[in-house]
Design a protein around this motif. Structure first.
Motif, PDB file in Angstrom:
ATOM      1  N   SER A  55      27.431  12.324 -36.441  1.00  0.00           N
ATOM      2  CA  SER A  55      26.081  11.767 -36.384  1.00  0.00           C
ATOM      3  C   SER A  55      25.949  10.917 -35.119  1.00  0.00           C
ATOM      4  CB  SER A  55      25.827  10.900 -37.619  1.00  0.00           C
ATOM      5  OG  SER A  55      26.665   9.756 -37.585  1.00  0.00           O
ATOM      6  N   THR A  56      24.731  10.522 -34.823  1.00  0.00           N
ATOM      7  CA  THR A  56      24.513   9.648 -33.666  1.00  0.00           C
ATOM      8  C   THR A  56      25.288   8.350 -33.839  1.00  0.00           C
ATOM      9  OG1 THR A  56      22.343  10.624 -33.266  1.00  0.00           O
ATOM     10  CG2 THR A  56      22.741   8.442 -32.331  1.00  0.00           C
ATOM     11  N   LYS A  57      25.277   7.791 -35.046  1.00  0.00           N
ATOM     12  CA  LYS A  57      26.018   6.562 -35.311  1.00  0.00           C
ATOM     13  C   LYS A  57      27.521   6.780 -35.114  1.00  0.00           C
ATOM     14  CE  LYS A  57      26.910   3.175 -38.962  1.00  0.00           C
ATOM     15  NZ  LYS A  57      26.634   2.815 -40.363  1.00  0.00           N
ATOM     16  N   ALA A  58      28.028   7.889 -35.611  1.00  0.00           N
ATOM     17  CA  ALA A  58      29.454   8.184 -35.474  1.00  0.00           C
ATOM     18  C   ALA A  58      29.834   8.344 -34.010  1.00  0.00           C
ATOM     19  CB  ALA A  58      29.810   9.448 -36.255  1.00  0.00           C
ATOM     20  N   PHE A  59      28.998   9.049 -33.265  1.00  0.00           N
ATOM     21  CA  PHE A  59      29.267   9.251 -31.846  1.00  0.00           C
ATOM     22  C   PHE A  59      29.217   7.912 -31.108  1.00  0.00           C
ATOM     23  CE2 PHE A  59      28.496  10.688 -27.498  1.00  0.00           C
ATOM     24  CZ  PHE A  59      29.426  11.702 -27.396  1.00  0.00           C
ATOM     25  N   ALA A  60      28.251   7.074 -31.461  1.00  0.00           N
ATOM     26  CA  ALA A  60      28.129   5.755 -30.835  1.00  0.00           C
ATOM     27  C   ALA A  60      29.367   4.891 -31.129  1.00  0.00           C
ATOM     28  CB  ALA A  60      26.869   5.049 -31.314  1.00  0.00           C
ATOM     29  N   MET A  61      29.916   5.007 -32.319  1.00  0.00           N
ATOM     30  CA  MET A  61      31.132   4.247 -32.660  1.00  0.00           C
ATOM     31  C   MET A  61      32.316   4.739 -31.839  1.00  0.00           C
ATOM     32  SD  MET A  61      29.993   1.958 -34.531  1.00  0.00           S
ATOM     33  CE  MET A  61      31.523   1.144 -34.887  1.00  0.00           C
ATOM     34  N   ALA A  62      32.397   6.026 -31.607  1.00  0.00           N
ATOM     35  CA  ALA A  62      33.461   6.577 -30.765  1.00  0.00           C
ATOM     36  C   ALA A  62      33.312   6.054 -29.329  1.00  0.00           C
ATOM     37  CB  ALA A  62      33.427   8.111 -30.788  1.00  0.00           C
ATOM     38  N   VAL A  63      32.093   6.031 -28.837  1.00  0.00           N
ATOM     39  CA  VAL A  63      31.830   5.524 -27.491  1.00  0.00           C
ATOM     40  C   VAL A  63      32.154   4.029 -27.419  1.00  0.00           C
ATOM     41  CG1 VAL A  63      29.981   5.028 -25.828  1.00  0.00           C
ATOM     42  CG2 VAL A  63      30.148   7.291 -26.884  1.00  0.00           C
ATOM     43  N   LEU A  64      31.827   3.295 -28.471  1.00  0.00           N
ATOM     44  CA  LEU A  64      32.125   1.864 -28.505  1.00  0.00           C
ATOM     45  C   LEU A  64      33.630   1.618 -28.385  1.00  0.00           C
ATOM     46  CD1 LEU A  64      31.222  -1.069 -28.841  1.00  0.00           C
ATOM     47  CD2 LEU A  64      31.357  -0.728 -31.326  1.00  0.00           C
ATOM     48  N   GLU A  65      34.424   2.425 -29.062  1.00  0.00           N
ATOM     49  CA  GLU A  65      35.883   2.280 -28.957  1.00  0.00           C
ATOM     50  C   GLU A  65      36.320   2.475 -27.519  1.00  0.00           C
ATOM     51  OE1 GLU A  65      39.968   3.626 -28.469  1.00  0.00           O
ATOM     52  OE2 GLU A  65      38.206   4.902 -28.184  1.00  0.00           O
ATOM     53  N   GLU A  66      35.784   3.482 -26.861  1.00  0.00           N
ATOM     54  CA  GLU A  66      36.140   3.749 -25.468  1.00  0.00           C
ATOM     55  C   GLU A  66      35.685   2.611 -24.552  1.00  0.00           C
ATOM     56  OE1 GLU A  66      34.119   7.541 -25.251  1.00  0.00           O
ATOM     57  OE2 GLU A  66      36.049   8.591 -25.287  1.00  0.00           O
ATOM     58  N   LEU A  67      34.489   2.082 -24.812  1.00  0.00           N
ATOM     59  CA  LEU A  67      33.978   0.973 -24.012  1.00  0.00           C
ATOM     60  C   LEU A  67      34.854  -0.268 -24.169  1.00  0.00           C
ATOM     61  CD1 LEU A  67      31.887  -0.290 -22.133  1.00  0.00           C
ATOM     62  CD2 LEU A  67      30.491  -0.793 -24.171  1.00  0.00           C
ATOM     63  N   ILE A  68      35.253  -0.562 -25.377  1.00  0.00           N
ATOM     64  CA  ILE A  68      36.131  -1.718 -25.614  1.00  0.00           C
ATOM     65  C   ILE A  68      37.435  -1.553 -24.843  1.00  0.00           C
ATOM     66  CG2 ILE A  68      37.532  -2.889 -27.374  1.00  0.00           C
ATOM     67  CD1 ILE A  68      35.126  -2.398 -29.314  1.00  0.00           C
ATOM     68  N   LEU A  69      37.991  -0.367 -24.881  1.00  0.00           N
ATOM     69  CA  LEU A  69      39.220  -0.083 -24.122  1.00  0.00           C
ATOM     70  C   LEU A  69      38.990  -0.296 -22.626  1.00  0.00           C
ATOM     71  CD1 LEU A  69      42.128   0.989 -24.513  1.00  0.00           C
ATOM     72  CD2 LEU A  69      41.215   3.264 -24.127  1.00  0.00           C
ATOM     73  N   LEU A  70      37.868   0.167 -22.132  1.00  0.00           N
ATOM     74  CA  LEU A  70      37.540   0.013 -20.712  1.00  0.00           C
ATOM     75  C   LEU A  70      37.337  -1.465 -20.346  1.00  0.00           C
ATOM     76  CD1 LEU A  70      37.075   1.505 -18.076  1.00  0.00           C
ATOM     77  CD2 LEU A  70      34.717   1.868 -18.779  1.00  0.00           C
ATOM     78  N   LEU A  71      36.693  -2.226 -21.217  1.00  0.00           N
ATOM     79  CA  LEU A  71      36.482  -3.655 -20.952  1.00  0.00           C
ATOM     80  C   LEU A  71      37.802  -4.425 -20.965  1.00  0.00           C
ATOM     81  CD1 LEU A  71      33.182  -4.241 -22.943  1.00  0.00           C
ATOM     82  CD2 LEU A  71      33.463  -4.170 -20.447  1.00  0.00           C
ATOM     83  N   PHE A  72      38.698  -4.064 -21.883  1.00  0.00           N
ATOM     84  CA  PHE A  72      40.020  -4.689 -21.885  1.00  0.00           C
ATOM     85  C   PHE A  72      40.773  -4.345 -20.599  1.00  0.00           C
ATOM     86  CE2 PHE A  72      39.770  -5.330 -26.574  1.00  0.00           C
ATOM     87  CZ  PHE A  72      40.092  -6.683 -26.581  1.00  0.00           C
ATOM     88  N   THR A  73      40.624  -3.123 -20.143  1.00  0.00           N
ATOM     89  CA  THR A  73      41.260  -2.717 -18.888  1.00  0.00           C
ATOM     90  C   THR A  73      40.699  -3.528 -17.725  1.00  0.00           C
ATOM     91  OG1 THR A  73      41.619  -0.488 -19.722  1.00  0.00           O
ATOM     92  CG2 THR A  73      41.684  -0.768 -17.339  1.00  0.00           C
ATOM     93  N   ALA A  74      39.379  -3.707 -17.687  1.00  0.00           N
ATOM     94  CA  ALA A  74      38.761  -4.505 -16.623  1.00  0.00           C
ATOM     95  C   ALA A  74      39.284  -5.938 -16.657  1.00  0.00           C
ATOM     96  CB  ALA A  74      37.237  -4.478 -16.760  1.00  0.00           C
ATOM     97  N   ALA A  75      39.401  -6.508 -17.843  1.00  0.00           N
ATOM     98  CA  ALA A  75      39.934  -7.867 -17.973  1.00  0.00           C
ATOM     99  C   ALA A  75      41.388  -7.922 -17.501  1.00  0.00           C
ATOM    100  CB  ALA A  75      39.823  -8.338 -19.427  1.00  0.00           C
ATOM    101  N   TYR A  76      42.151  -6.909 -17.839  1.00  0.00           N
ATOM    102  CA  TYR A  76      43.558  -6.837 -17.438  1.00  0.00           C
ATOM    103  C   TYR A  76      43.677  -6.774 -15.912  1.00  0.00           C
ATOM    104  CZ  TYR A  76      48.436  -5.233 -17.463  1.00  0.00           C
ATOM    105  OH  TYR A  76      49.780  -5.119 -17.253  1.00  0.00           O
TER     106      TYR A  76
END
Length: 169
Positions: A55-76
């Protein structure tokens, strides 16, 4: 320094813009094109069926996981972590390959696929990023980091979709 503040900040922003397009159209597009895709590419039935069920919500949650990983990488990167540059290059290269994949999908389908518009619009961004990387990294190292990034992206994509699937019900 390969990665200056512009690249650190712009990468998550580029990700949000690109994946925003995918979130907005992915579910409806997959439902509309599922039968066509399975008929034309029977070997892709499993992935097409899987993507159609997100679903759109499910896809958005998958994208959110990827975004969080990317933000942690930027902080690192900002704190100067060990191998931070290599990590960033691997992710940037995978993201850039991701654009090419969408464009190839569009050619194969002979039309629009989710993510195609922003992939085309972001080709100059990817080109300039890769050009900047090539100023300081050898071709062999760039290929190694690109392969590492794409493999990591594929593994994480499975995990992100697994998380998203939890929100489909």
């Amino acid at each position: 320094m390969i990665v200056d503040l512009f690249w650190i900040i712009s990468f998550p922003l580029a990700f949000v813009i690109h994946d925003g397009e995918e979130i907005i159209v992915q579910h409806k597009w997959m439902l509309t094109h599922k039968d066509f895709l399975i008929q034309k590419y029977p070997r892709a039935k499993r992935i097409v069926t899987h993507l159609s069920c997100l679903s759109t919500k499910a896809f958005a949650m998958a994208v959110l996981e990827e975004l969080i990983l990317l933000l942690f990488t930027a902080a690192y990167i900002l704190i100067g972590g060990v191998y931070a540059m290599e990590l960033w290059i691997a992710l940037f290269m995978a993201f850039s390959v991701h654009f090419v994949i969408h464009i190839v999908q569009g050619v194969l389908v002979r039309g629009y696929v989710p993510g195609l518009v922003t992939s085309i619009l972001m080709l100059p961004y990817a080109y300039f990023g890769i050009s900047r990387i090539c100023e300081d990294v050898s071709g062999v190292k760039l290929i190694q980091l690109s392969v590492l990034g794409v493999v990591a992206m594929m593994i994480n994509l499975r995990f992100a979709h697994w998380i998203g699937k939890k929100f489909s019900h």
